[in-house]
Scaffold this motif. Structure first.
Motif: not given
Length: 243
Positions: A96-115
């Protein structure tokens, strides 16, 4: 020339202090490694720092804000260190913790790439001067937002500190380093041509740091002396909010 040399020296000092802040969670992750368990540690401060470092690295690039190599170097180093922390956390976390970390990290990369894509493509390339200024403004505002969040995050613990009259959750060396970091980068921003984006967030960071130190001084003597010192590590707050 004098301003340039002074700015460089202050920037180097700021790099050293910021580096110390990036390395401060090492005892926490050493404990995780020894116990093979992340226990109740929260990965969000480290994930937030990853995003903060990404944006400051982008802000310091020549086509966004020229002559900011020291901003890039320390945040590049910080990014590498924070990714190591996230890797260790991910390895020892439950599914569960791994899934949460992976989700946050992917969202951050998407946000950074988009900006990054938005700020690079917002204005036609033939308007390079305007384009560069727009990038600096947009990215600077974003960097300030995350920097202020990280500088101010320890203030959320003040309610518990005042209620318990205990500073066991406020590691003194980290508070001092946080305050000095804000002061140093504020000085850096004021030397020569003023960099308002570095100035605003780090100026507020210095103020937040001073408040935290005053609270520490106020409740240090009322902190029970028989408390387990290891709790300082277990409940450590990530303070590395740098430029």
């Amino acid at each position: 020339m004098v301003h340039t040399d002074a700015r460089f020296v202050v920037g180097v000092v700021g790099n050293v202090i910021s580096g110390g802040l990036f390395l401060s969670p090492i005892p926490t992750f050493t404990q995780i490694w020894r116990k093979k368990d992340v226990e109740a540690f929260d990965p969000k401060p480290y994930l937030t720092t990853v995003l903060n470092c990404l944006f400051w690295c982008y802000y310091g690039l020549p086509f966004v804000n020229p002559n900011s190599i020291l901003v890039v170097t320390i945040n590049g180093i910080g990014l590498f260190i924070e990714l190591m922390y996230i890797t260790i956390f991910f390895y020892y976390a439950a599914s569960k913790g791994r899934k949460r970390v992976a989700t946050y990290f992917i969202c951050e990369l998407v946000l950074f790439g988009a900006l990054v894509a938005a700020t690079m493509l917002a204005i036609p390339e033939h308007k390079m001067a305007i384009n560069r200024r727009l990038r600096a403004v947009v990215v600077g505002v974003i960097c300030d937002f995350f920097n202020v969040l990280m500088y101010g995050s320890p203030l959320f613990n003040l309610k518990d500190v005042i209620k318990t009259k205990s500073v066991k959750y406020m590691p003194f060396t980290l508070l001092v380093a946080n305050f000095l970091n804000g002061c140093c980068w504020t000085s850096y921003a004021l030397i020569g041509k003023v960099d308002y984006f570095i100035l605003i967030s780090n100026g507020l960071g210095a103020i937040f740091g001073a408040v935290q130190l005053m609270v520490y001084a106020r409740y240090y003597k009322t902190t029970p002396k028989d408390e387990d010192l290891s709790s300082k590590t277990t409940n450590e707050v990530q303070l590395c909010t740098n430029v």
